[in-house]
Design a protein around this motif. Structure first.
Motif: not given
Ligand SMILES: Cc1ncc(C[n+]2csc(CCOP(=O)(O)OP(=O)(O)O)c2C)c(N)n1
Length: 320
Positions: A156-157, A160, A200
Motif C-alpha cells: 500500500p505504501e 499510494n 488508493y
C-alpha cells in the motif's frame, strides 16, 4: 481461442511460453542431481501472465519480479544460458553465480531483478518508474507480484506513492490463491483485492480467467496508454492463476492436504502451453518445439562448462 487469430502473434507467444515451460521442466529434472545449487520456485502453470504482459514491452521497458521469476525473466528476453548458469552457481550466470534462481537480473534487457524477501521489489520498481517520469522518458515499468506480497506493508505504501505521482507503472498480481500453504480464505477479510487497491486512487482490472491472448490484448492497450500519456499510471491488474507444483522445489505436492486435487485437474485441463500450441499448424508447432529444445540444450551445456566463481569474487557487483 478466436479463429481469426494472428498467426505471427500466436507463434511468438507459443515460442515464449513453450521455452519457459520446458526450461522449468528441465530444471525440475536436473534438480535432484544437486547440480543446481539454488532453491527453485517454479512457475509451471502460471507462465501465461508473464508472456502476455512482457510481449508488448520494448527492450528498454522494465520489469521487476518475484523469487518465482523464471517466467518473467525469460519472457522479457533474459538469456536462458545465463539463467541456467546462475541456477548452477556458475560464474557465467546472470548474477555471476553468487545469487541463484531468486535473484535473476539483466539490466541490458530491462530486468530489474528479483528478491527472496516478499514484496521488496515493489518499491524498487516504483522508484524506477519515478526516475522515468523525472527524466521525461516514455518507458513503462511492469511490476509482477504475488497475492501474498499485497499483505506486506510496502505494497500500500508503494501504491499510494505511485498514484500520488502518476507514475508509469503497471502492477500485475499473479494471484495463485496461496502464500506458501495458506489459502486466501485464511488471509483476507475483504476478498476483493481490486476494491482495496481502488481505495488508493488506482485504476484496476480483474481478469476472470488466464487466457494468454486476452491478457496480452489488454496489456498491450494499457501499456500503450501509459506510454503515450493517454492514461496516467499506475494501473493494477489481478490475474487468477494456479501453481502446479510445490511452493519451492521440483515436485508435485497434491499428496499434502492444503489444496484440492480437483482444482489442479481443472487448471491442468486448460493449460495455456497446450492451447497456444494447438492453435498452430502442426509443422510450425514442431519446428518451434525443436528450436526450444536446442536453446535449452545449449543453456545446459553452457551451465555445465562454466567455472564456479572463486571465494575472492564474492563481492562482485555488490557495490557500485
Ligand atoms: C518479508 C517476507 N516474509 C515472509 C517470507 C516467507 N515467504 C516466502 S514465499 C511466501 C509466500 C508469498 O506468496 P505470494 O506473494 O503469493 O507468492 P507465490 O509464492 O504464491 O508466488 C512467504 C510468506 C519472505 N520470504 N519474506
Amino acid at each position: 481461442m478466436s479463429k481469426n487469430f494472428d498467426n505471427d502473434l500466436i507463434s511468438r507467444l507459443y515460442r515464449k511460453i513453450r521455452l519457459i515451460r520446458r526450461m522449468e521442466e528441465v530444471v525440475a529434472e536436473i534438480y535432484p542431481s544437486d547440480k543446481i545449487k539454488s532453491p527453485v520456485h517454479l512457475s509451471i502453470g502460471q507462465e501465461a501472465i508473464s508472456v502476455a504482459f512482457c510481449d508488448p514491452l520494448r527492450r528498454q521497458d522494465v520489469v521487476s519480479m518475484t523469487y518465482r521469476g523464471h517466467a518473467a525473466f525469460l519472457a522479457k528476453g533474459g538469456s536462458p544460458s545465463g539463467m541456467m548458469a546462475e541456477l548452477y552457481g556458475k560464474r557465467d550466470g546472470v548474477a555471476h553465480g553468487i545469487a541463484g534462481s531468486m535473484h535473476l537480473v539483466d539490466m541490458d534487457n530491462g530486468i530489474l531483478g528479483a528478491s527472496a524477501v516478499v514484496g521488496t521489489t515493489i518499491p524498487v520498481a516504483v522508484g524506477y518508474a519515478m526516475a522515468i517520469k523525472m527524466r521525461g522518458e516514455d518507458r513503462v515499468v511492469v511490476c509482477f507480484l504475488g497475492d501474498g506480497a499485497t499483505e506486506e506493508g510496502v505494497f500500500p505504501e508503494s501504491l499510494n506513492f505511485a498514484a500520488l505521482h502518476g507514475l508509469p507503472i503497471l502492477f500485475v498480481c499473479e494471484n495463485n490463491g496461496l502464500a506458501i500453504h495458506s489459502p486466501l480464505s485464511n488471509r483476507w477479510a475483504q476478498p476483493d483485492l481490486c476494491r482495496r487497491v481502488e481505495g488508493y486512487g488506482v485504476e484496476t482490472h480483474r481478469f476472470e480467467d488466464m487466457d494468454t491472448i486476452v491478457l496480452r490484448a489488454w496489456a498491450a492497450e494499457r501499456i500503450e496508454a501509459i506510454r503515450t500519456g493517454a492514461s496516467e499510471g499506475p494501473i493494477f491488474a489481478e490475474c487468477p492463476t494456479y501453481r502446479w507444483l510445490q511452493h519451492v522445489g521440483p515436485n508435485d505436492d497434491h499428496d499434502q492436504d492444503y489444496r484440492d486435487a480437483g482444482e489442479a485437474a481443472h487448471w491442468r485441463g486448460k493449460d495455456e502451453v497446450a492451447r497456444l500450441g494447438d492453435a498452430l499448424a502442426p509443422d510450425m508447432r514442431s519446428a518451434i518445439d525443436e528450436e526450444v529444445e536446442a536453446i535449452i540444450a545449449e543453456a545446459v551445456a553452457y551451465a555445465e562448462s562454466s567455472p564456479f566463481p572463486q571465494p575472492g569474487e564474492l563481492n562482485v557487483g555488490a557495490y557500485a
